[in-house]
Structures are given as structure tokens and as C-alpha cells.
Scaffold this motif. Structure first.
Motif, PDB file in Angstrom:
ATOM      1  N   LEU A   1     -46.903 -23.057 -28.975  1.00  0.00           N
ATOM      2  CA  LEU A   1     -47.765 -22.922 -30.137  1.00  0.00           C
ATOM      3  C   LEU A   1     -46.903 -22.750 -31.386  1.00  0.00           C
ATOM      4  N   THR A   2     -46.542 -23.857 -32.007  1.00  0.00           N
ATOM      5  CA  THR A   2     -45.638 -23.861 -33.154  1.00  0.00           C
ATOM      6  C   THR A   2     -46.291 -23.187 -34.354  1.00  0.00           C
ATOM      7  N   PRO A   3     -45.581 -22.262 -35.001  1.00  0.00           N
ATOM      8  CA  PRO A   3     -46.131 -21.613 -36.200  1.00  0.00           C
ATOM      9  C   PRO A   3     -46.355 -22.618 -37.330  1.00  0.00           C
ATOM     10  N   ASP A   4     -47.381 -22.349 -38.144  1.00  0.00           N
ATOM     11  CA  ASP A   4     -47.679 -23.179 -39.304  1.00  0.00           C
ATOM     12  C   ASP A   4     -46.572 -23.004 -40.336  1.00  0.00           C
ATOM     13  N   SER A   5     -46.162 -24.102 -40.978  1.00  0.00           N
ATOM     14  CA  SER A   5     -45.060 -24.037 -41.926  1.00  0.00           C
ATOM     15  C   SER A   5     -45.510 -23.878 -43.379  1.00  0.00           C
ATOM     16  N   GLY A   6     -46.811 -23.816 -43.610  1.00  0.00           N
ATOM     17  CA  GLY A   6     -47.319 -23.690 -44.980  1.00  0.00           C
ATOM     18  C   GLY A   6     -46.956 -22.349 -45.600  1.00  0.00           C
TER      19      GLY A   6
END
Length: 151
Positions: free
Chosen positions: A12-17
Motif C-alpha cells: 500500500l504505497t503512501p500518497d505523494s501529494g
């Protein structure tokens, strides 16, 4: 001294925003009151609902958590503001690359130095286990934490 990182098998890759949301609940770290990290998961497209990963972290070493970590390690690329361009969960080991064979189904066991790189935060801690419990659709990380704790 060179320190190497090995990504944990947490899919579950963290959001990069820059406005991505997270909550870190600092518990005792044991089985009854683990630390809980809730972070926004990257979306394929903006019209998809926000999804948050719930991660339980257990540690037998009290106080072994550093929020806003600014430690920099040789061989790791950093942005100008000190953040890491690669987001996720990493194992820090002096001079050795951990192959990840001991990590099964999103879980890591035995005390390890863990670095968690999110868009708005870098967290370092010692952990006996890091377990992805579930992912939830919610409007914020706080709401997702509340839903998880009520379950």
C-alpha cells in the motif's frame, strides 16, 4: 558508515501529494496498546475515493520513536527540503541489505530499525512487528483511525 535500506513488502504505497493525510497514534507499543499509523494510500486517479492504510507497530523498546526524523543516510537520495523522493517502509541496517525473506504477507518480525517515509513526515522507530491490518475508505486519516478503533 554506509546504511542500506530494503523496502518492506507493504504493497500500500503512501500518497505523494503535499496534502496527503496521516495520523500516528503513539501507544505503549505492546500487544494491548500498539502504535498505530494511518496514512493515505496513493490513488490511480483523483476521482477514486480516499483510502487509508492502518498499520500496527509493536516494540519492546519504550520511547523508540522519532517523529520528524531528519537523519540522512549515505547512499540515499534526498530532495532539497530533506524529504525522500521514495515513499514507503524501509529497514535500516548498517552495511547490509536485508533481503526481505523474513517478511511474509506485509509483516516484519524481530526488532528492527524501521524508517517510514511519507510525503509530509519521516518516522524512525525500533519495531518488533509492523503489520498492515487493513485499508479503509474514509474522508480523513482521523476518520479512518476512529472507524478502525470502533471495529
Amino acid at each position: 558508515m554506509t546504511v542500506f535500506f530494503d523496502e518492506l513488502l507493504i504493497c500500500l504505497t503512501p500518497d505523494s501529494g503535499e496534502n496527503s493525510d496521516f495520523v500516528f497514534l503513539y501507544g505503549v507499543g505492546d500487544q494491548c496498546a500498539p502504535h498505530i499509523l494511518v496514512y493515505e494510500v496513493a490513488r490511480d486517479f483523483l476521482s477514486a475515493p480516499k483510502r487509508f492504510a492502518i498499520v500496527e507497530i509493536r516494540s519492546s523498546t519504550p520511547g523508540a520513536v522519532e517523529l520528524d526524523s531528519d537523519n540522512e543516510y549515505e547512499g540515499v537520495i534526498y530532495n532539497e527540503d530533506g524529504s525522500m523522493p521514495t515513499l514507503g517502509f524501509f529497514i535500516v541496517q548498517d552495511g547490509v541489505v536485508k533481503n526481505g525473506d523474513s517478511i511474509q504477507g506485509g509483516e516484519a518480525y524481530s526488532e528492527q530499525h524501521i524508517l517510514i517515509s511519507l510525503a509530509a513526515q519521516r518516522i524512525e522507530l525500533l519495531a518488533d512487528s509492523v503489520t498492515v491490518k487493513q485499508s479503509l475508505i474514509a474522508t480523513s486519516a482521523r476518520e479512518a483511525l476512529g472507524l478502525y478503533l470502533m471495529d
